[in-house]
Design an enzyme around this catalytic site. Structure first.
Site, short mmCIF file in Angstrom:
data_model
loop_
_atom_site.label_atom_id
_atom_site.label_comp_id
_atom_site.label_asym_id
_atom_site.label_seq_id
_atom_site.Cartn_x
_atom_site.Cartn_y
_atom_site.Cartn_z
N LYS A 38 104.27 6.45 51.62
CA LYS A 38 103.09 6.39 52.48
C LYS A 38 102.56 7.79 52.83
CE LYS A 38 102.79 3.34 55.77
NZ LYS A 38 103.11 2.52 56.96
N GLU B 43 111.32 3.62 51.52
CA GLU B 43 111.26 2.60 50.48
C GLU B 43 112.39 2.84 49.47
OE1 GLU B 43 107.27 3.70 51.98
OE2 GLU B 43 108.69 4.84 50.76
N LYS C 62 107.23 4.20 63.39
CA LYS C 62 105.81 4.42 63.13
C LYS C 62 105.54 4.41 61.63
CE LYS C 62 104.53 5.05 67.44
NZ LYS C 62 103.70 4.03 68.12
N TYR C 63 106.47 4.92 60.85
CA TYR C 63 106.30 4.95 59.39
C TYR C 63 106.14 3.53 58.85
CZ TYR C 63 107.02 5.84 54.44
OH TYR C 63 106.85 5.89 53.08
N HIS C 64 106.95 2.61 59.36
CA HIS C 64 106.92 1.23 58.85
C HIS C 64 105.87 0.36 59.55
CE1 HIS C 64 110.25 1.60 56.10
NE2 HIS C 64 111.04 2.12 57.03
#
Length: 402
Positions: free
Chosen positions: A340, A293, A307-309
């Protein structure tokens, strides 16, 4: 004198916690430290005046005060028939004016007969690091603690101790001349890309497998690259100095600044390069320097930035690792790099970070990861909380399996 050990740079060291009468000119005009028997073993019994470099170090000053002066070792009862009372006289300097009660003083006798007097701020990381470097525990007694013959295994100069020595103005002249010709042929007498140089450094350690202990492998790779880089750097700098600067002061200053900047940036990139190889060799899934971010780019995100997004992916299986060869206040940068992931990890090669700093890290949900060989520089309470590189690798592999 033993090559690669502290004895190469110091014949003996002494340390003490400063009292009010030794620091506060408003309450005392005392300009002397009382001696102890151990100091006589270093300085002898006769009166001597030693040229001395003074420096005051704290965790928040990148341009520490320094001064040149002297320290005088003498017997205050020289004419007494039976008694001796040795003291160390010090003059008022810019550095001594910075000192406060509770600060720590380290005095080292160098092979050339000069002294290095380092004042370190009370409770600071740098004070912890110098104590660890010299193998001197903090003492409640008011006098000096003394060490001679700095040639035990704990006095061997490794990556972490080399960094601390440079903080106090001692620059290690260690090189691998046997690799110089090969590096000149391979890289054409210039600095290659950091990733290429990291790969080359690993290739010179053929006896080490990337699947050995992650802590040991990482430190071996880092130490080899540091020595090889300094070997190549020394040659390239010597060549440039031979050419001269034709009285162009700006050109000389620009060259000097480029040397310093290259050293700082290269260590961080090398650290990431070797970690990347460590993860690849263990089939760990990750992405490096990808945007999360607000344009933040964590050093490593596991298992991937995709995977993070992905809002459908279980955020509990995400891991973020920041990588900093040294922390200082820069560790706080990691806190905002992946929103996150509330519980973040930071891997460092810095020894003996103060308990004040690590307590704050814990309060901010930042887990410090430190190679096993450096963890001994931390207090027992801190060690119970630290993660090793092996611990971290097992953690991400476990999440990956899930």
């Amino acid at each position: 004198m033993k090559q690669g050990y502290l004895s190469q740079y110091f014949k003996g060291v002494a340390a003490k916690t400063l009292s009010a009468v030794e620091t506060d000119t408003r309450t005392s005009n005392q300009h002397e430290f009382n001696g102890v028997k151990g100091l006589k073993n270093i300085f002898g019994s006769k009166r001597q005046t030693f040229p001395t470099k003074f420096v005051y170090l704290s965790d928040n000053d990148d341009d520490p005060p320094t001064d040149e002066g002297f320290l005088t070792w003498y017997d205050a009862r020289e004419n007494h028939p039976t008694r001796t009372e040795h003291r160390m006289y010090f003059p008022t300097t810019t550095v001594s004016m910075c000192a406060s009660e509770g600060d720590e003083l380290f005095i080292g006798l160098q092979p050339d007969g000069n002294l290095l007097a380092v004042y370190a701020e009370a409770g600071s990381t740098i004070a912890n690091q110098i104590r660890w470097l010299f193998g001197i525990t903090q003492s409640s007694h008011p006098g000096f603690s003394v060490r001679e013959e700095l040639e035990s295994e704990k006095d061997r100069i490794a990556f972490a101790s080399r960094f601390i020595l440079e903080q106090i103005g001692i620059f290690i002249d260690e090189n691998k001349e046997t690799y110089l010709d090969e590096m000149l042929r391979k890289f054409g007498g210039t600095f290659p890309k950091t990733k290429d140089f990291s790969g080359y450094a690993r290739s010179t350690l053929s006896a080490i497998s990337a699947l050995d202990s992650p802590d040991d492998v990482l430190m071996a790779w880092m130490e080899r690259e540091e020595v090889l880089f300094r070997t190549l750097e020394k040659h390239i700098i010597a060549e440039r100095l031979t050419q001269g600067f034709s009285d162009d002061v700006d050109a000389f200053l620009a060259f000097s600044l480029s040397v310093q900047n290259r050293r700082k940036s290269r260590v961080g990139h090398a650290f990431e390069n070797h970690l990347e190889q460590l993860f690849i060799s263990r089939n760990v899934s990750f992405d490096r320097n990808k945007v999360t971010e607000n344009k933040s780019k964590p050093d490593f995100v596991f298992p991937s930035i995709t995977k993070y997004h992905d809002n459908t992916f279980n955020a509990a299986l995400l891991t973020m690792l920041g990588v900093k060869s040294t922390c200082k206040d820069r560790w706080r940068q990691v806190l905002s790099e992946a929103d996150k992931i509330p519980n973040k990890h930071l891997l460092t090669l810095e020894a003996a970070i103060s308990e004040n700093q690590t307590n704050e890290m814990q309060s901010k949900k930042l887990q410090l990861v430190v190679p096993n060989s450096i963890q001994g520089s931390y207090s027992s309470q801190q060690q119970s909380w630290l993660m090793s590189v092996d611990d971290f690798v097992k953690t991400v592999i476990s999440k990956q399996s899930a």
